[in-house]
Every structure is written in structure tokens, then in C-alpha cells.
Design a protein around this motif. Structure first.
Motif, PDB file in Angstrom:
ATOM      1  N   PRO A  32      41.561   7.317  54.985  1.00 52.47           N
ATOM      2  CA  PRO A  32      42.749   6.510  55.287  1.00 52.47           C
ATOM      3  C   PRO A  32      42.427   5.055  55.612  1.00 52.47           C
ATOM      4  CG  PRO A  32      42.817   8.613  56.456  1.00 52.47           C
ATOM      5  CD  PRO A  32      41.449   8.484  55.858  1.00 52.47           C
ATOM      6  N   ARG A  33      41.171   4.769  55.943  1.00 54.62           N
ATOM      7  CA  ARG A  33      40.793   3.391  56.269  1.00 54.62           C
ATOM      8  C   ARG A  33      40.500   2.566  55.025  1.00 54.62           C
ATOM      9  NH1 ARG A  33      35.731   4.800  59.820  1.00 54.62           N
ATOM     10  NH2 ARG A  33      35.482   6.054  57.926  1.00 54.62           N
ATOM     11  N   ARG A  34      40.388   3.207  53.866  1.00 54.32           N
ATOM     12  CA  ARG A  34      40.074   2.464  52.640  1.00 54.32           C
ATOM     13  C   ARG A  34      41.216   1.514  52.307  1.00 54.32           C
ATOM     14  NH1 ARG A  34      38.299   6.396  49.863  1.00 54.32           N
ATOM     15  NH2 ARG A  34      36.086   5.932  50.102  1.00 54.32           N
ATOM     16  N   THR A  35      40.907   0.254  52.085  1.00 56.64           N
ATOM     17  CA  THR A  35      41.935  -0.756  51.882  1.00 56.64           C
ATOM     18  C   THR A  35      42.386  -0.804  50.426  1.00 56.64           C
ATOM     19  OG1 THR A  35      40.377  -2.534  51.365  1.00 56.64           O
ATOM     20  CG2 THR A  35      40.880  -2.151  53.704  1.00 56.64           C
ATOM     21  N   ALA A  36      43.507  -1.472  50.222  1.00 54.74           N
ATOM     22  CA  ALA A  36      44.012  -1.668  48.864  1.00 54.74           C
ATOM     23  C   ALA A  36      43.007  -2.436  48.013  1.00 54.74           C
ATOM     24  CB  ALA A  36      45.349  -2.412  48.909  1.00 54.74           C
ATOM     25  N   ALA A  69      47.185   7.499  54.712  1.00 52.90           N
ATOM     26  CA  ALA A  69      46.657   6.925  53.469  1.00 52.90           C
ATOM     27  C   ALA A  69      47.742   6.234  52.647  1.00 52.90           C
ATOM     28  CB  ALA A  69      46.005   8.027  52.625  1.00 52.90           C
ATOM     29  N   LEU A  70      48.994   6.527  52.959  1.00 53.11           N
ATOM     30  CA  LEU A  70      50.088   6.053  52.105  1.00 53.11           C
ATOM     31  C   LEU A  70      50.200   4.535  52.085  1.00 53.11           C
ATOM     32  CD1 LEU A  70      52.507   6.594  50.294  1.00 53.11           C
ATOM     33  CD2 LEU A  70      53.897   6.922  52.358  1.00 53.11           C
ATOM     34  N   HIS A  71      50.116   3.899  53.244  1.00 51.29           N
ATOM     35  CA  HIS A  71      50.358   2.450  53.305  1.00 51.29           C
ATOM     36  C   HIS A  71      49.437   1.675  52.373  1.00 51.29           C
ATOM     37  CE1 HIS A  71      51.230  -1.542  54.805  1.00 51.29           C
ATOM     38  NE2 HIS A  71      49.941  -1.714  55.062  1.00 51.29           N
ATOM     39  N   ASN A  72      48.141   1.952  52.430  1.00 52.18           N
ATOM     40  CA  ASN A  72      47.199   1.200  51.601  1.00 52.18           C
ATOM     41  C   ASN A  72      47.395   1.468  50.119  1.00 52.18           C
ATOM     42  OD1 ASN A  72      45.909  -0.217  53.673  1.00 52.18           O
ATOM     43  ND2 ASN A  72      44.508   1.479  54.096  1.00 52.18           N
ATOM     44  N   VAL A  75      50.309  -0.722  49.189  1.00 48.09           N
ATOM     45  CA  VAL A  75      49.857  -2.107  49.068  1.00 48.09           C
ATOM     46  C   VAL A  75      49.099  -2.300  47.753  1.00 48.09           C
ATOM     47  CG1 VAL A  75      48.362  -3.889  50.066  1.00 48.09           C
ATOM     48  CG2 VAL A  75      49.771  -2.466  51.557  1.00 48.09           C
ATOM     49  N   LEU A  76      48.293  -1.318  47.361  1.00 51.54           N
ATOM     50  CA  LEU A  76      47.593  -1.370  46.077  1.00 51.54           C
ATOM     51  C   LEU A  76      48.581  -1.578  44.931  1.00 51.54           C
ATOM     52  CD1 LEU A  76      45.058  -0.797  44.234  1.00 51.54           C
ATOM     53  CD2 LEU A  76      45.750   1.617  44.326  1.00 51.54           C
ATOM     54  N   ALA A  77      49.654  -0.800  44.932  1.00 50.38           N
ATOM     55  CA  ALA A  77      50.660  -0.919  43.870  1.00 50.38           C
ATOM     56  C   ALA A  77      51.323  -2.293  43.895  1.00 50.38           C
ATOM     57  CB  ALA A  77      51.705   0.180  44.005  1.00 50.38           C
ATOM     58  N   ASP A  78      51.697  -2.746  45.080  1.00 48.63           N
ATOM     59  CA  ASP A  78      52.383  -4.038  45.205  1.00 48.63           C
ATOM     60  C   ASP A  78      51.487  -5.209  44.798  1.00 48.63           C
ATOM     61  OD1 ASP A  78      54.780  -2.992  46.136  1.00 48.63           O
ATOM     62  OD2 ASP A  78      54.171  -3.085  48.239  1.00 48.63           O
ATOM     63  N   LYS A  79      50.286  -5.216  45.333  1.00 49.56           N
ATOM     64  CA  LYS A  79      49.415  -6.383  45.199  1.00 49.56           C
ATOM     65  C   LYS A  79      48.738  -6.472  43.837  1.00 49.56           C
ATOM     66  CE  LYS A  79      45.551  -8.684  47.585  1.00 49.56           C
ATOM     67  NZ  LYS A  79      44.639  -8.612  48.772  1.00 49.56           N
ATOM     68  N   TYR A  80      48.297  -5.317  43.311  1.00 47.91           N
ATOM     69  CA  TYR A  80      47.482  -5.357  42.095  1.00 47.91           C
ATOM     70  C   TYR A  80      48.203  -4.883  40.843  1.00 47.91           C
ATOM     71  CZ  TYR A  80      43.578  -6.511  45.095  1.00 47.91           C
ATOM     72  OH  TYR A  80      42.751  -7.152  45.990  1.00 47.91           O
ATOM     73  N   PHE A  81      49.165  -3.975  40.994  1.00 46.24           N
ATOM     74  CA  PHE A  81      49.896  -3.508  39.821  1.00 46.24           C
ATOM     75  C   PHE A  81      51.289  -4.121  39.716  1.00 46.24           C
ATOM     76  CE2 PHE A  81      46.828  -0.057  40.729  1.00 46.24           C
ATOM     77  CZ  PHE A  81      46.107  -0.122  39.543  1.00 46.24           C
ATOM     78  N   ARG A  82      51.624  -4.971  40.675  1.00 48.02           N
ATOM     79  CA  ARG A  82      52.878  -5.721  40.659  1.00 48.02           C
ATOM     80  C   ARG A  82      54.095  -4.817  40.521  1.00 48.02           C
ATOM     81  NH1 ARG A  82      50.481 -10.109  42.724  1.00 48.02           N
ATOM     82  NH2 ARG A  82      48.867 -10.958  41.360  1.00 48.02           N
ATOM     83  N   THR A  83      54.056  -3.698  41.227  1.00 45.17           N
ATOM     84  CA  THR A  83      55.184  -2.771  41.178  1.00 45.17           C
ATOM     85  C   THR A  83      55.310  -2.073  42.523  1.00 45.17           C
ATOM     86  OG1 THR A  83      56.168  -0.932  39.942  1.00 45.17           O
ATOM     87  CG2 THR A  83      53.801  -0.811  40.315  1.00 45.17           C
TER      88      THR A  83
END
Length: 260
Positions: A32-36, A69-72, A75-83
Motif C-alpha cells: 500500500p505504500r507504493r506510490t503512483a 492501496a486504492l488511492h495510489n 493517482v496513477l490513473a489520473d496522473k499518468y493515464f489521464r483518466t
């Protein structure tokens, strides 16, 4: 293309789909600590190895039994996949099936997604066995309603607990014993018998009891990494569906498009 993410207690599985066809899949240990940003660096390399780019991902859907784990992942989807990631069980990705149990909100997302995919494949009474950190047995009726099930310790969890609690017992690999004898002549052989054939006996006994309680013939579908191993040593499985959870996420994504 769709990136489907199944975040379990032990591993997070990422699958790249075109329609319902899985083009690539990867897994990483759940943390769960793994970042986006860490996810993105890892995924970018793997996408390129398969001939894809981050820009090829148009949508992301997530099922998780690890809330932290959900939040990161979002953030991965928002920041890198633009969705904005769709989350299984949350609007607009409602389950679309009845959860006929006392506490519907407590049913793991992976179990509901498995039920959706299994009913799509087989419109009959079903028992879905998923081999993960825990081994779950889920009952889905011929209408597609989730009726409940069983949670048992996963075989690796059982073995780890045995070795941790008994100082003189060695670590062994999860594998079938060399033969079908259930009288071991060495400590390791006895452990293999107890863990492996004990687990087979547990599965067969629980499935028999579930079928008797259902009162109608029920097809048994197995999923998870150890399904094939047990299939070679038991006749209780009617089908093996290794990608059941990912298939369920693809179906949920399709449903979400129809609600827009």
C-alpha cells in the motif's frame, strides 16, 4: 485499451485488454505504500517491452480488497493515464447482480467480480473456488445472484503458519507428493501429505457439502494460480478459468459504458 487492475492481499495484477482480449498481464507484490510514480516507472517499462505505450491506455478499472492501496492506484490513473479510474462496486460501476447475503457491503470486490464473470460464462448454479492468500468458495445461483460462500486459509498461508509454529519443521515447496501414499516415511514427506492431500480433502469435502446444501447440480469453476496444480490431483473442478477476475472487470467496464 483498458487497463484492468486487481489489487489482492498478496499481489496486484495489471492486465491490458483490447475489448475482452487480454494482450498482456503483469503482477507485482502488494504494498500500500507504493506510490503512483513507482507504479508508473514499472508499468512504462513493461508496456514498452510488449510494444505498447502509456498513451495506448484509454481507461482504467480497479477491483481491490486492500483499501489502502486504492488511492495510489487512482493517482496513477489520473496522473499518468489521464483518466479517472473506475472502481468496481462504486458508481457508475455498480455490481448489477444481487448480493443475497446478510452483509452485502462486506463481500470482497474480487469475489463479486468473479461471480459476474462466472455467470456470464455459465448460466447455471456455480461454485467458484479462488486460490489466493485465502481460498474462497463462492456460490452463484442460476439467476446470477451471489448467495454466499466460505473463506479458508490459503495453502501457502497454512504452510507458513505450520512452519512458524513448529521449530523443527523445515520449509517445503507447495507441490504434490511423489506418490499417492498418505503414509509418509520422512518428515518432509509427511508435511507434503498433510499440506497437499489435506488441502485436497478439505476442498472435496467442502464442495460436497455445498452441493448437498444447494440441492441442485452445481458446476465448480476454479481460478487463481494453484488451480491447475490441484486440477491434476482431483476431479472436483469442471472448468479452470485463470483470468476470471480480469474477465469480470472487462464486463463491468462494458456495463459502465452503457450507463453513460
Amino acid at each position: 485499451m483498458l487497463l484492468a487492475i486487481d489489487a489482492g492481499n498478496t499481489n496486484v495484477v495489471f492486465a491490458l485488454l483490447e475489448g475482452r482480449e487480454i494482450r498482456a498481464r503483469w503482477r507485482i507484490a502488494t504494498d500500500p505504500r507504493r506510490t503512483a510514480d513507482e507504479y508508473a516507472v514499472w508499468l512504462n517499462q513493461l508496456l514498452m517491452l510488449e510494444g505498447y505505450r502509456i498513451a495506448d491506455v484509454e481507461a482504467v478499472i480497479i477491483a481491490t480488497v486492500v483499501p489502502r492501496a486504492l488511492h495510489n492506484l487512482q493517482v496513477l490513473a489520473d496522473k499518468y493515464f489521464r483518466t479517472t479510474a473506475l472502481v468496481a462496486g462504486q458508481a457508475p460501476v455498480e455490481w448489477g447482480i444481487a448480493l443475497d447475503v446478510a452483509e452485502p457491503a462486506s463481500v470482497g470486490a474480487d469475489r463479486v467480480v468473479n461471480a459476474i464473470a462466472a455467470h456470464h460464462l455459465y448460466q447455471e448454479d456455480l461454485i467458484v473456488i479462488d486460490f489466493g492468500t485465502a481460498t474462497t468458495f463462492d456460490v452463484i445461483d442460476y439467476h446470477g445472484a451471489y448467495k454466499g460462500g466460505i473463506i479458508a486459509p490459503g495453502i501457502n498461508l497454512s504452510l507458513d503458519a505450520l512452519v512458524a509454529a513448529a521449530a523443527k519443521l523445515p520449509k517445503i515447496a507447495i507441490a504434490p507428493p511423489e506418490n499417492r501414499s498418505v503414509i509418509g516415511r520422512t518428515t518432509e514427506a509427511q508435511m507434503h501429505i498433510g499440506v497437499f492431500w489435506g488441502y485436497v480433502a478439505m476442498m472435496e469435502g467442502l464442495v460436497a457439502r455445498m452441493r448437498a446444501e444447494i440441492g441442485r447440480p452445481a458446476k465448480v469453476i476454479a481460478t487463481g494460480g494453484l488451480a491447475v496444480l490441484f486440477d491434476d490431483n482431483s476431479d472436483i473442478f469442471d472448468a479452470i478459468a485463470p483470468d476470471l477476475t480480469i474477465q469480470g472487470l472487462a464486463l463491468l467496464y462494458e456495463r459502465s459504458l452503457k450507463t453513460e
